[in-house]
Design a protein around this motif. Structure first.
Motif, PDB file in Angstrom:
ATOM      1  N   MET A   1       3.954 -20.657  -5.168  1.00  0.00           N
ATOM      2  CA  MET A   1       3.316 -19.714  -4.247  1.00  0.00           C
ATOM      3  C   MET A   1       3.878 -18.306  -4.467  1.00  0.00           C
ATOM      4  O   MET A   1       5.081 -18.111  -4.535  1.00  0.00           O
ATOM      5  N   ILE A   2       2.968 -17.323  -4.625  1.00  0.00           N
ATOM      6  CA  ILE A   2       3.389 -15.955  -4.891  1.00  0.00           C
ATOM      7  C   ILE A   2       3.839 -15.291  -3.591  1.00  0.00           C
ATOM      8  O   ILE A   2       3.128 -15.312  -2.589  1.00  0.00           O
ATOM      9  N   LYS A   3       5.023 -14.711  -3.630  1.00  0.00           N
ATOM     10  CA  LYS A   3       5.550 -14.016  -2.459  1.00  0.00           C
ATOM     11  C   LYS A   3       5.283 -12.530  -2.600  1.00  0.00           C
ATOM     12  O   LYS A   3       5.738 -11.878  -3.543  1.00  0.00           O
ATOM     13  N   LEU A   4       4.501 -11.976  -1.691  1.00  0.00           N
ATOM     14  CA  LEU A   4       4.135 -10.576  -1.743  1.00  0.00           C
ATOM     15  C   LEU A   4       5.118  -9.724  -0.953  1.00  0.00           C
ATOM     16  O   LEU A   4       5.613 -10.124   0.100  1.00  0.00           O
ATOM     17  N   SER A   5       5.383  -8.531  -1.468  1.00  0.00           N
ATOM     18  CA  SER A   5       6.225  -7.585  -0.743  1.00  0.00           C
ATOM     19  C   SER A   5       5.442  -7.051   0.453  1.00  0.00           C
ATOM     20  O   SER A   5       4.220  -7.209   0.547  1.00  0.00           O
ATOM     21  N   GLN A   6       6.149  -6.391   1.367  1.00  0.00           N
ATOM     22  CA  GLN A   6       5.473  -5.807   2.531  1.00  0.00           C
ATOM     23  C   GLN A   6       4.440  -4.774   2.094  1.00  0.00           C
ATOM     24  O   GLN A   6       3.342  -4.705   2.656  1.00  0.00           O
ATOM     25  N   ALA A   7       4.776  -3.974   1.082  1.00  0.00           N
ATOM     26  CA  ALA A   7       3.830  -2.972   0.594  1.00  0.00           C
ATOM     27  C   ALA A   7       2.596  -3.626  -0.007  1.00  0.00           C
ATOM     28  O   ALA A   7       1.461  -3.185   0.213  1.00  0.00           O
ATOM     29  N   ALA A   8       2.823  -4.711  -0.776  1.00  0.00           N
ATOM     30  CA  ALA A   8       1.696  -5.411  -1.403  1.00  0.00           C
ATOM     31  C   ALA A   8       0.769  -6.006  -0.347  1.00  0.00           C
ATOM     32  O   ALA A   8      -0.455  -6.006  -0.508  1.00  0.00           O
ATOM     33  N   ARG A   9       1.331  -6.505   0.733  1.00  0.00           N
ATOM     34  CA  ARG A   9       0.503  -7.037   1.817  1.00  0.00           C
ATOM     35  C   ARG A   9      -0.329  -5.941   2.453  1.00  0.00           C
ATOM     36  O   ARG A   9      -1.491  -6.147   2.818  1.00  0.00           O
ATOM     37  N   GLY A  10       0.274  -4.759   2.574  1.00  0.00           N
ATOM     38  CA  GLY A  10      -0.468  -3.625   3.111  1.00  0.00           C
ATOM     39  C   GLY A  10      -1.652  -3.271   2.230  1.00  0.00           C
ATOM     40  O   GLY A  10      -2.759  -3.010   2.711  1.00  0.00           O
ATOM     41  N   HIS A  11      -1.433  -3.309   0.906  1.00  0.00           N
ATOM     42  CA  HIS A  11      -2.519  -3.029  -0.028  1.00  0.00           C
ATOM     43  C   HIS A  11      -3.624  -4.079   0.079  1.00  0.00           C
ATOM     44  O   HIS A  11      -4.816  -3.758   0.039  1.00  0.00           O
ATOM     45  N   LEU A  12      -3.233  -5.330   0.217  1.00  0.00           N
ATOM     46  CA  LEU A  12      -4.205  -6.421   0.261  1.00  0.00           C
ATOM     47  C   LEU A  12      -5.122  -6.311   1.479  1.00  0.00           C
ATOM     48  O   LEU A  12      -6.344  -6.467   1.365  1.00  0.00           O
ATOM     49  N   VAL A  13      -4.550  -6.039   2.632  1.00  0.00           N
ATOM     50  CA  VAL A  13      -5.388  -5.962   3.837  1.00  0.00           C
ATOM     51  C   VAL A  13      -6.294  -4.733   3.779  1.00  0.00           C
ATOM     52  O   VAL A  13      -7.422  -4.760   4.298  1.00  0.00           O
ATOM     53  N   MET A  14      -5.875  -3.662   3.122  1.00  0.00           N
ATOM     54  CA  MET A  14      -6.728  -2.488   3.017  1.00  0.00           C
ATOM     55  C   MET A  14      -7.865  -2.702   2.025  1.00  0.00           C
ATOM     56  O   MET A  14      -8.928  -2.079   2.144  1.00  0.00           O
ATOM     57  N   PHE A  15      -7.672  -3.584   1.065  1.00  0.00           N
ATOM     58  CA  PHE A  15      -8.775  -3.959   0.173  1.00  0.00           C
ATOM     59  C   PHE A  15      -9.877  -4.638   0.991  1.00  0.00           C
ATOM     60  O   PHE A  15     -11.066  -4.339   0.838  1.00  0.00           O
ATOM     61  N   GLY A  16      -9.470  -5.539   1.863  1.00  0.00           N
ATOM     62  CA  GLY A  16     -10.431  -6.181   2.755  1.00  0.00           C
ATOM     63  C   GLY A  16     -11.065  -5.184   3.702  1.00  0.00           C
ATOM     64  O   GLY A  16     -12.258  -5.278   4.022  1.00  0.00           O
ATOM     65  N   PHE A  17     -10.283  -4.205   4.142  1.00  0.00           N
ATOM     66  CA  PHE A  17     -10.788  -3.150   5.019  1.00  0.00           C
ATOM     67  C   PHE A  17     -11.951  -2.411   4.361  1.00  0.00           C
ATOM     68  O   PHE A  17     -12.982  -2.153   4.994  1.00  0.00           O
ATOM     69  N   SER A  18     -11.799  -2.053   3.083  1.00  0.00           N
ATOM     70  CA  SER A  18     -12.836  -1.283   2.392  1.00  0.00           C
ATOM     71  C   SER A  18     -14.149  -2.048   2.312  1.00  0.00           C
ATOM     72  O   SER A  18     -15.231  -1.468   2.458  1.00  0.00           O
ATOM     73  N   LEU A  19     -14.067  -3.354   2.100  1.00  0.00           N
ATOM     74  CA  LEU A  19     -15.273  -4.174   2.043  1.00  0.00           C
ATOM     75  C   LEU A  19     -15.910  -4.308   3.413  1.00  0.00           C
ATOM     76  O   LEU A  19     -17.133  -4.178   3.567  1.00  0.00           O
ATOM     77  N   GLY A  20     -15.086  -4.548   4.420  1.00  0.00           N
ATOM     78  CA  GLY A  20     -15.616  -4.726   5.768  1.00  0.00           C
ATOM     79  C   GLY A  20     -16.236  -3.475   6.332  1.00  0.00           C
ATOM     80  O   GLY A  20     -17.305  -3.513   6.947  1.00  0.00           O
ATOM     81  N   ILE A  21     -15.596  -2.327   6.112  1.00  0.00           N
ATOM     82  CA  ILE A  21     -16.104  -1.079   6.667  1.00  0.00           C
ATOM     83  C   ILE A  21     -17.390  -0.665   5.984  1.00  0.00           C
ATOM     84  O   ILE A  21     -18.248  -0.002   6.586  1.00  0.00           O
ATOM     85  N   ALA A  22     -17.566  -1.035   4.716  1.00  0.00           N
ATOM     86  CA  ALA A  22     -18.790  -0.673   3.990  1.00  0.00           C
ATOM     87  C   ALA A  22     -20.019  -1.275   4.663  1.00  0.00           C
ATOM     88  O   ALA A  22     -21.071  -0.637   4.742  1.00  0.00           O
ATOM     89  N   GLY A  23     -19.889  -2.500   5.145  1.00  0.00           N
ATOM     90  CA  GLY A  23     -21.019  -3.153   5.803  1.00  0.00           C
ATOM     91  C   GLY A  23     -21.470  -2.418   7.046  1.00  0.00           C
ATOM     92  O   GLY A  23     -22.664  -2.416   7.383  1.00  0.00           O
ATOM     93  N   SER A  24     -20.545  -1.749   7.724  1.00  0.00           N
ATOM     94  CA  SER A  24     -20.914  -1.037   8.951  1.00  0.00           C
ATOM     95  C   SER A  24     -21.831   0.139   8.655  1.00  0.00           C
ATOM     96  O   SER A  24     -22.692   0.485   9.465  1.00  0.00           O
ATOM     97  N   PHE A  25     -21.680   0.763   7.488  1.00  0.00           N
ATOM     98  CA  PHE A  25     -22.542   1.883   7.130  1.00  0.00           C
ATOM     99  C   PHE A  25     -23.962   1.402   6.826  1.00  0.00           C
ATOM    100  O   PHE A  25     -24.942   1.978   7.309  1.00  0.00           O
ATOM    101  N   SER A  26     -24.074   0.349   6.013  1.00  0.00           N
ATOM    102  CA  SER A  26     -25.398  -0.150   5.636  1.00  0.00           C
ATOM    103  C   SER A  26     -26.125  -0.777   6.815  1.00  0.00           C
ATOM    104  O   SER A  26     -27.310  -0.512   7.047  1.00  0.00           O
TER     105      SER A  26
END
Length: 297
Positions: free
Chosen positions: A1-26
């Protein structure tokens, strides 16, 4: 199991943020002229509160001390409510793609606010990336037209939403500044409660004027998406990442949003933007890659 740093976790959730927020515009563009922007913002806040309340109660738990200094939640809730209302106002006349590109100005706005409030210094490469992203956004905002850019003539919808993005950019560093040790979930809940109260007071006439039972199915589907994905989940994502990454880098993922919006628009059968617009979006995407390449700064 890959252990992510705190910074990497922050990046991961913001990747999901970009996808989720895009749907709100369309999806938001489909109902922007079918329901008052204030009313739909009230609905998304009011519906999100019990959802986040149950999630917070059964996950991290709620304590009385979490309610201390409620003015913190009111300020951020007010800023985010303003952002949501202005987004729908902008979508009345602007396309989802151009609105999403305006959203890419948020990182530079957030970076400026982060420096003023938290003294977060932006590294030289980050400054270049933010400038590149801003240039790409400006190109699209002014209709990919050099004459309009030089004359500073932007569309009404884009101008309205730009004010909303200023509110959004300011809220990011404030979340770190105002946090007193609360978990992201609890902090978001407090923000949503404050936002719901403020919007109910401000928009009581708009809410009363709508026949909610007779609203089209697409309106309720969009409100559901906005409540779960674009309000609850993205609030948590931004708050979570803001505690682990500099403000400008948290919002760097907004540069991905126009690309996701293009995918959403194509899926909905609305076609693709013209090449000149895509050039501006490509500049925004390049800005994101520059920021992420140096994720230790």
């Amino acid at each position: 199991m890959i252990k992510l740093s705190q910074a990497a976790r922050g990046h991961l959730v913001m990747f999901g943020f970009s996808l989720g927020i895009a749907g709100s515009f369309s999806l938001g563009s489909l109902i922007a002229n079918q329901i008052d922007p204030v009313a739909v913002t009230v609905a998304r806040f009011v519906l999100a509160v019990p959802l986040m309340g149950m999630f917070a109660a059964f996950s991290v738990g709620l304590k009385w001390k979490d309610a201390a200094q409620p003015w913190r939640y009111a300020i951020i809730g007010g800023l985010m409510a303003a952002y949501f209302v202005l987004m729908f106002e902008g979508l009345k006349t602007a396309s989802p793609v151009s609105i999403s590109v305006v959203f890419t100005l948020t990182p530079i706005l957030s970076g400026i606010a982060g420096y003023v409030l938290l003294r977060q210094v932006i590294a030289p490469h980050s400054t270049f990336a933010l400038a590149l992203g801003a240039a790409g956004a400006a190109w699209v905002i002014f209709g990919a037209d050099l004459e309009s850019l030089l004359a500073f003539r932007m569309g009404t919808g884009e101008a309205i939403f730009l004010i909303g993005c200023i509110c959004h950019g300011l809220s990011t560093p404030l979340q770190r500044l105002f946090n007193r040790g609360e978990s992201p979930i609890v902090f978001v809940l407090g923000t949503m409660i404050a936002g719901a109260v403020l919007m109910l007071i401000y928009g009581r006439k708009e809410v009363a004027a709508i026949d909610w039972v007779s609203l089209p199915a697409i309106v309720w589907m969009t409100i559901g998406y906005l409540t779960v994905v674009s309000t609850a989940l993205t609030f948590v994502a931004v708050n979570y990442a803001a505690m682990r990454l500099p403000s400008a880098k948290v919002m760097a993922y907004t540069y991905l949003t126009p690309s996701w919006v293009i995918v959403w628009e194509a899926t909905l059968g609305h076609g693709f933007p013209r090449f000149a617009v895509i050039a501006g979006i490509a500049a925004a995407a390049a800005a994101m890659l520059i920021l992420l390449r140096h994720d230790t700064d």
